[in-house]
Design a protein around this motif. Structure first.
Motif, PDB file in Angstrom:
ATOM      1  N   UNK A  74      -7.326   4.896   5.868  1.00  0.00           N
ATOM      2  CA  UNK A  74      -7.131   4.311   7.258  1.00  0.00           C
ATOM      3  C   UNK A  74      -8.229   5.143   8.303  1.00  0.00           C
ATOM      4  N   UNK A  75      -8.502   6.165   8.208  1.00  0.00           N
ATOM      5  CA  UNK A  75      -9.374   7.021   8.927  1.00  0.00           C
ATOM      6  C   UNK A  75     -10.798   6.440   8.988  1.00  0.00           C
ATOM      7  N   UNK A  76     -11.236   5.659   7.890  1.00  0.00           N
ATOM      8  CA  UNK A  76     -12.515   5.103   8.019  1.00  0.00           C
ATOM      9  C   UNK A  76     -12.648   4.024   9.205  1.00  0.00           C
ATOM     10  N   UNK A  77     -13.723   3.828   9.616  1.00  0.00           N
ATOM     11  CA  UNK A  77     -14.300   2.774  10.467  1.00  0.00           C
ATOM     12  C   UNK A  77     -14.251   1.242   9.672  1.00  0.00           C
ATOM     13  N   UNK A  78     -14.096   0.425  10.205  1.00  0.00           N
ATOM     14  CA  UNK A  78     -14.154  -1.179   9.804  1.00  0.00           C
ATOM     15  C   UNK A  78     -15.509  -1.309   9.039  1.00  0.00           C
ATOM     16  N   UNK A  79     -15.411  -1.729   7.726  1.00  0.00           N
ATOM     17  CA  UNK A  79     -16.555  -1.837   7.099  1.00  0.00           C
ATOM     18  C   UNK A  79     -16.949  -0.519   6.382  1.00  0.00           C
ATOM     19  N   UNK A  80     -16.539   0.639   6.809  1.00  0.00           N
ATOM     20  CA  UNK A  80     -17.058   1.711   6.288  1.00  0.00           C
ATOM     21  C   UNK A  80     -16.537   1.964   4.851  1.00  0.00           C
ATOM     22  N   UNK A 140       0.853  -1.178   0.028  1.00  0.00           N
ATOM     23  CA  UNK A 140       0.122  -0.062  -0.155  1.00  0.00           C
ATOM     24  C   UNK A 140       1.061   1.246   0.100  1.00  0.00           C
ATOM     25  N   UNK A 141       1.808   1.220   0.761  1.00  0.00           N
ATOM     26  CA  UNK A 141       2.848   2.330   0.911  1.00  0.00           C
ATOM     27  C   UNK A 141       3.554   2.553  -0.554  1.00  0.00           C
ATOM     28  N   UNK A 142       3.688   1.350  -1.139  1.00  0.00           N
ATOM     29  CA  UNK A 142       4.457   1.541  -2.391  1.00  0.00           C
ATOM     30  C   UNK A 142       3.454   1.885  -3.726  1.00  0.00           C
ATOM     31  N   UNK A 143       2.284   1.708  -3.368  1.00  0.00           N
ATOM     32  CA  UNK A 143       1.417   1.962  -4.472  1.00  0.00           C
ATOM     33  C   UNK A 143       0.271   2.677  -4.385  1.00  0.00           C
ATOM     34  N   UNK A 144       0.334   3.373  -3.136  1.00  0.00           N
ATOM     35  CA  UNK A 144      -0.750   4.191  -2.740  1.00  0.00           C
ATOM     36  C   UNK A 144      -0.256   5.576  -2.153  1.00  0.00           C
ATOM     37  N   UNK A 145      -0.385   6.476  -2.579  1.00  0.00           N
ATOM     38  CA  UNK A 145      -0.149   7.878  -1.969  1.00  0.00           C
ATOM     39  C   UNK A 145      -0.316   7.824  -0.609  1.00  0.00           C
ATOM     40  N   UNK A 146       0.426   8.619   0.326  1.00  0.00           N
ATOM     41  CA  UNK A 146       0.463   8.670   1.637  1.00  0.00           C
ATOM     42  C   UNK A 146      -0.713   9.262   2.220  1.00  0.00           C
ATOM     43  N   UNK A 147      -1.077  10.494   1.524  1.00  0.00           N
ATOM     44  CA  UNK A 147      -2.388  11.254   1.988  1.00  0.00           C
ATOM     45  C   UNK A 147      -3.499  10.499   1.780  1.00  0.00           C
ATOM     46  N   UNK A 148      -3.629   9.807   0.754  1.00  0.00           N
ATOM     47  CA  UNK A 148      -4.757   8.778   0.352  1.00  0.00           C
ATOM     48  C   UNK A 148      -4.753   7.584   1.433  1.00  0.00           C
ATOM     49  N   UNK A 149      -3.682   7.113   1.503  1.00  0.00           N
ATOM     50  CA  UNK A 149      -3.318   6.015   2.656  1.00  0.00           C
ATOM     51  C   UNK A 149      -3.958   6.412   3.916  1.00  0.00           C
ATOM     52  N   UNK A 150      -3.682   7.654   4.521  1.00  0.00           N
ATOM     53  CA  UNK A 150      -4.270   8.225   5.773  1.00  0.00           C
ATOM     54  C   UNK A 150      -5.526   8.447   5.551  1.00  0.00           C
ATOM     55  N   UNK A 151      -6.134   8.852   4.653  1.00  0.00           N
ATOM     56  CA  UNK A 151      -7.694   9.301   4.516  1.00  0.00           C
ATOM     57  C   UNK A 151      -8.472   7.974   4.515  1.00  0.00           C
TER      58      UNK A 151
END
Length: 705
Positions: free
Chosen positions: A429-435, A416-427
């Motif tokens: 990850x902030x979601x709840x489970x199953x959200x 994920x770190x390699x293929x997904x930008x860090x801002x999008x990654x953080x965005x």
């Protein structure tokens, strides 16, 4: 995904762990639940046996040894009433105490009829005491009775005293070579708690079973797979107990009768009581049921859900006899069933750990534990299920899968770190489970850069590995700066094209976003020029020099930058692989803008929205015209972007270019001089003019990219 080999390996591991625990510890780890289950399924009936105990009908003035004749009399009456055998669960001495008065029987009113020592007149007319009438044999009984009587080992068993001192001449003569002494020992296994039946043939339990069912005794004592070795040499079997009782009762399913009635001086009353035990075997208890001198710690004492009561020794023997005769000892499942259970749980646990969400695993664990507990508690015979071994299999299976998921998660995190930008990654990850991420409209700045001459370069190189190496080196040396330094979010790599975007952040977010995009474009262009200038040096040992020279002549890059609203969210089929990104008309526009860099002496072209921050960023622009690109309904004013130290962006040159372009857009000809650095731009304008792309409103209408 976890492959089949790993799944099979984990299933095997889980099974081996459970098998090892079961083999090494047996039921030792499960006593906590087995004891509770056995207590829950306790014995409620003594079908073949009963207890006769010392009771309050025998006055306290009668000592234990003085009460022995009462038990002898009770034995004779019980055998006469049809009792099959009697065991006196007491240690007594053969030694004679001749002058002690003994209790003959109990009168109806509760008094004792004593056997008094006799007085003989001596030569000097004195009274000389002789032995009492029962003094020579406190357990005196008829010869016909002694063969149905057994007693615990004597206190002085190593003294070779004649048995007639205890039983009288008649009974002593009738004692067979086998004798009347049997063992009353307790045996234990893995724990000091009494849970077991001693299966030895010298034990009182064996003899009582033989009294009760002489034809079946060999069958009843036939070895079973569930039998174990207690101590060093005693075979033993699990015991099913009844709830300890401390009260006399002549009614119900468990009889505990008072010896005072059976040894009554009234023979009719005694026989009326004795007949209640017809067909049974009897254990004599030389103490009262509630006395603490003969109490045993059993599962009834220690079980979690037990009554916390100690069991009288006589009742423990009775329960052992009943267990043997009823063949209802608590048993483990058959070996084959156990192996199938271990195998099934190993498979289920690994599959559950591999394919179920981790939140489901505690519920599966609870369900498994409840099922095993139910099997132990509610199966009347097969109660000794391998609970801890099975739970260990489940935990081993699921924990292995959790471990592999963690490894895969770590690997996926790296991916994920390699293929997904860090801002999008953080965005995300902030979601709840199953959200799921809800698509939303965002105002962004978009930068797109494409290589000029890429098709020619791939045709010249031909080797795909060289092409991929060249592109990776190019992106490493150029576009990485947009991520690391200018916090750009990667939208896509598509062949030789790269696209980044910026979102608003903070109070002054829009201006900062514009500034990052513009500065990123300037630095990207600088790095591109640097990379192209060093091509021959970089690849001189990998690519033929003539090819490098040809590549160096055709390769270049353009950059387009624009701003506007896009939709951000998941892109892709509902049940397929998705991509997080942006979608909208501005992506099409920035592609068209970037394409115009081929027609102008401008490597960076931006939309007019940026003008407000260009000067703040220390940059300069020159207008290229109001242009309606293909696929757009509305025109955009486009500008070339550069630095003040660039000849094309010197103030005087920009002013002359602007005057020349204004004349061309208004009148079709210009009286002003156009600097030589804009020759490519003039050629493009003349071409557009010739093609009639300039509208009366001063807008350039481009039908092609």
């Amino acid at each position: 995904m976890i492959n089949k080999k790993i799944l099979i390996f984990c299933i095997f591991n889980a099974f081996i762990v459970g098998f090892f625990i079961d083999y090494s510890f047996g039921h030792k780890l499960d006593y906590w639940i087995h004891d509770s289950a056995v207590v829950y399924q306790h014995r409620t009936q003594w079908k073949y046996s009963a207890v006769v105990a010392l009771d309050d009908g025998v006055p306290y003035s009668v000592g234990r040894k003085q009460a022995l004749p009462l038990f002898a009399k009770a034995t004779e009456r019980l055998i006469e009433a049809g009792v099959k055998g009697v065991f006196l669960d007491a240690r007594v001495s053969i030694e004679q105490e001749g002058r002690m008065p003994y209790a003959r029987c109990i009168e109806k009113k509760g008094s004792v009829q004593w056997s008094e020592p006799k007085c003989t007149v001596s030569y000097d007319n004195q009274c000389s005491l002789n032995n009492s009438e029962l003094g020579n044999a406190p357990l005196k009984m008829r010869a016909a009775v002694i063969k149905f009587f057994r007693i615990a080992p004597y206190l002085d068993e190593h003294n070779a005293l004649p048995k007639m001192l205890l039983y009288g001449w008649e009974a002593a003569e009738a004692i067979s070579e086998e004798g009347v002494v049997v063992s009353d020992r307790l045996v234990t296994f893995d724990s000091p708690i009494a849970r077991w039946i001693d299966l030895s043939k010298d034990h009182a339990v064996y003899k009582l079973v033989a009294f009760s069912q002489p034809e079946q005794v060999q069958y009843l004592y036939k070895g079973k797979d569930s039998d174990v070795q207690c101590g060093a040499k005693y075979p033993c079997r699990r015991l099913r107990q009844s709830l300890p009782s401390y009260k006399m009762t002549d009614k119900g399913n468990r009889l505990i009768l008072p010896v005072s009635l059976l040894a009554s001086c009234d023979n009719e009353l005694a026989m009326k009581t004795a007949i209640l035990l017809k067909g049974k075997v009897v254990v004599f208890q030389l103490t009262a049921p509630n006395e603490s001198t003969d109490l045993i710690v059993t599962a009834m004492t220690t079980a979690v859900l037990g009554p916390k009561l100690m069991t009288p020794g006589a009742q423990y023997i009775i329960d052992a006899v009943e267990t043997i005769l009823n063949q209802d000892e608590p048993q483990p499942p058959a070996y084959v069933v156990k192996i199938l259970l271990f195998s099934c749980i190993a498979v289920i646990s690994v599959i559950a750990g591999a394919f179920f969400q981790q939140l489901v695993l505690p519920f599966l664990f609870t369900g498994l534990a409840a099922t095993l507990g139910a099997l132990c508690f509610f199966n009347p015979i097969i109660q000794l299920w391998p609970v801890m071994a099975t739970i260990a299999i489940f935990m081993m299976g699921t924990s292995q899968m959790v471990f592999f998921h963690l490894l895969i998660g770590l690997k996926e995190g790296e991916l994920v770190k390699r293929y997904l930008s860090e801002p999008v990654h953080k965005l995300l990850l902030a979601l709840k489970i199953h959200e799921s991420f809800r698509s939303r409209r965002c105002h962004v700045a978009i930068l797109m850069s494409d290589l000029a001459g890429y098709t020619t370069v791939t045709g010249l190189l031909k080797d795909p590995e060289l092409v991929l190496e060249l592109m990776n080196d190019y992106l490493e040396e150029t576009s990485l700066v947009l991520q690391k330094k200018h916090n750009g979010i990667l939208e896509a790599y598509l062949g030789d094209m790269v696209c980044y975007y910026w979102m608003e952040e903070g109070e002054n977010g829009r201006a900062e976003m514009y500034k990052k995009a513009l500065l990123g474009a300037i630095e990207l262009r600088r790095l591109q020029k640097q990379f192209f200038a060093t091509l021959q040096q970089r690849y001189q040992h990998k690519i033929d020099m003539k090819l490098l020279q040809r590549i160096n002549k055709v390769i270049d890059a353009g950059i387009g930058v624009t701003v506007g609203d896009v939709v951000m969210g998941d892109l892709g089929p509902q049940h397929g692989i998705k991509k997080f990104g942006i979608l909208g008309d501005r992506l099409n526009l920035v592609s068209r803008i970037e394409g115009l860099t081929r027609l102008f002496n401008a490597n960076i072209i931006i939309a007019g929205d940026f003008l407000g921050v260009v000067e703040e960023a220390g940059l300069v622009t020159r207008r290229l015209g109001r242009i309606k690109v293909k696929g757009r309904l509305f025109p955009e004013t486009l500008y070339a972007l550069g630095s003040p130290d660039d000849l094309c962006f010197e103030k005087s040159n920009v002013e002359k270019w602007t005057q020349w372009l204004d004349d061309m857009e208004l009148e079709g000809v210009s009286k002003h001089f156009c600097p030589d650095c804009y020759q490519k731009d003039k050629k493009t304008i003349f071409t557009w003019m010739k093609c009639g792309l300039l509208g009366e409103d001063g807008i350039w209408y481009l039908d092609e990219k």
